[in-house]
Write a protein that holds these residues in place. Structure first.
Motif: not given
Length: 485
Positions: A391-395, A404-408
């Motif tokens: 997975l690439l979590p894009f803005p 981002k919330k979980n600091g991953y």
């Protein structure tokens, strides 16, 4: 008045960086997408009477110096530059914009794409050389900005812009999504006049190919998918069947050696009645026998429609299967389940359609055990081709907010690709590191593609279809070193 559209250079020393891949990168299979969003916006401006220049620097590929030389020659008289960007290349693209502005300081400069749409204020703050961000679906935003400059009106009145004025950042209301997509010019016509179609390659397609949209928006709400959440929204807006078939006809008449059309809609088969009508028209006009086509197709597609698609020239369908875990499918709001997936692949094989299956690891709930479930499902389904990616979590996506919330993730955009331009895993989950996910994907590709049964299958298909053999050899020539590494 001249408008110059630019897909900037990035990592040119390593190959052709593909921004409009859903995960922008230099791909291991050699896949290189047309810059379709930029093409459509440029075609809209050209239709409106503007003089349009277009540079796809990665297609050559051109490095920064060579691209600037081209722009220096062709950019004279330009009043508006439109520059596409994405998350991995954002810093380099802003620097490139600054270099262009140094040559043409009196022009206006817009940034477009997924990243600035998700983070317009932050992106605008990267440099004062950026005049404005055109958010989301930007075809008409760019056209209206160009009209304003031409007519001596204030360009900053145009909806959909985020801009800087008097030391403050302002965001106008969104530009409404385009409802009448038949008003948009054919991408293929613009490609014929401004690009070399042989520069582009899609590893699952028969080469050479043309890519088009027949609709925009996606009714699904998958947490990771970047285009619906940043560019075109969740309402599926459609070109009419007549308009779609007219573009097939244009391609057949003007690109005699093009073998296939790639329909890039996120969910081409969402409206099955429309799909069937398009298929009937393709058969009635004889176009079904002149070239093949492929599309993205969710796993709720019925056998009845698959059979009609096959008769109408469809060769391959691409589902986002993602995971072999029911829990993860629910967590990512996929709206599917394993029963649907198994029936879909069975029906596709019965209809004679090839399937390119997409698998992803790293979503909420992922563990080493769920990754193995995904691999077992992939081997069980035995589709013609498959891809495995972290997975690439894009803005702009729910996946990014979760990570981002979980600091991953670290939040550094230059980490999304490696130094050589290939995809990098930026996630580190509890009990599952980035390195472990990358290793799983690498091992999964090897286990999938180096099976004797799979190799025999590819040889059998190639013997019966020389064009498919040529495609497979071209793709394998790019990826083999990664499989064997």
């Amino acid at each position: 008045m001249k408008v110059f559209f630019i897909n900037p250079p990035f990592k040119a020393e390593h190959g052709r960086f593909s921004r409009e891949n859903r995960s922008p990168a230099l791909t291991r299979s050699g896949t290189f997408y047309y810059p379709l969003w930029l093409i459509y916006a440029a075609a809209v401006c050209e239709k409106d009477g503007f003089d349009v220049e277009f540079l796809d620097a990665p297609a050559a590929p051109l490095d920064e110096a060579a691209a600037l030389d081209v722009i220096r020659t062709r950019g004279k008289g330009t009043r508006l530059f439109v520059i596409e960007t994405c998350t991995p290349s954002i810093y380099a693209d802003v620097q490139f914009l600054k270099d262009v502005r140094h040559m043409f300081p009196d022009a206006k400069y817009l940034l477009v794409g997924t990243h600035p749409s998700a983070l317009p204020e932050e992106t605008l703050g990267l440099s004062e050389a950026v005049d404005a961000i055109a958010r989301h679906e930007y075809d008409y935003i760019v056209r209206d900005v160009a009209r304003s400059l031409r007519d001596g009106r204030d360009m900053y009145d145009v909806p959909g812009l985020t801009y800087r004025r008097d030391g403050a950042v302002h965001s106008n209301p969104d530009m409404p999504y385009i409802e009448d997509l038949d008003e948009i010019p054919f991408a293929s016509q613009f490609i014929k006049e401004h690009l070399n179609y042989k520069d582009y390659f899609f590893s699952a397609s028969t080469y050479p190919e043309i890519q088009i949209f027949t609709g925009r928006g996606c009714m699904a709400h998958c947490t990771f998918c970047v285009y619906p959440q940043t560019l075109h929204g969740h309402k599926y807006r459609l070109r009419s069947p007549e308009n779609v078939v007219a573009e097939f006809q244009y391609i057949a008449d003007n690109f005699p050696d093009v073998k296939e059309i790639v329909i890039e809609d996120d969910t081409f088969t969402a409206n099955e009645r429309r799909v069937q009508e398009i298929c009937r028209r393709l058969m009635e006009t004889g176009l079904a026998k002149r070239m093949s086509w492929l599309c993205n197709a969710r796993v709720n597609l019925t056998y009845e429609t698959m059979a009609i698609m096959k008769k109408a020239g469809c060769r391959l369908i691409i589902p986002g299967i993602e995971s072999g875990s029911e829990e993860i499918l629910r967590n990512i709001k996929k709206g599917t389940n394993l029963k649907l997936i198994r029936a879909y692949v069975k029906n596709a094989k019965k209809a004679g359609l090839f399937v390119h299956a997409c698998y992803m690891v790293g979503n909420p709930g992922e563990t080493k055990e769920t990754m193995q479930k995904t691999l077992r499902l992939a081997l069980e389904l035995g589709t013609d081709t498959a891809q495995f990616y972290p997975l690439l979590p894009f803005p702009g996506t729910e996946a990014y907010a979760w990570a981002k919330k979980n600091g991953y993730i670290s939040g550094r955009y230059d980490e999304y690709v490696k130094e050589d331009g290939t995809i990098n895993c930026v996630l580190n989950l509890p009990g599952l590191s980035a390195d472990e996910m990358v290793k799983f994907c690498d091992d999964a590709r090897k286990k999938y593609y180096l099976r004797p049964r799979y190799i025999l299958h590819r040889l059998w298909v190639g013997l019966h279809d020389p064009a498919d053999l040529k495609r497979a050899v071209k793709a394998f020539s790019k990826i083999w070193r990664f499989l064997l590494k």
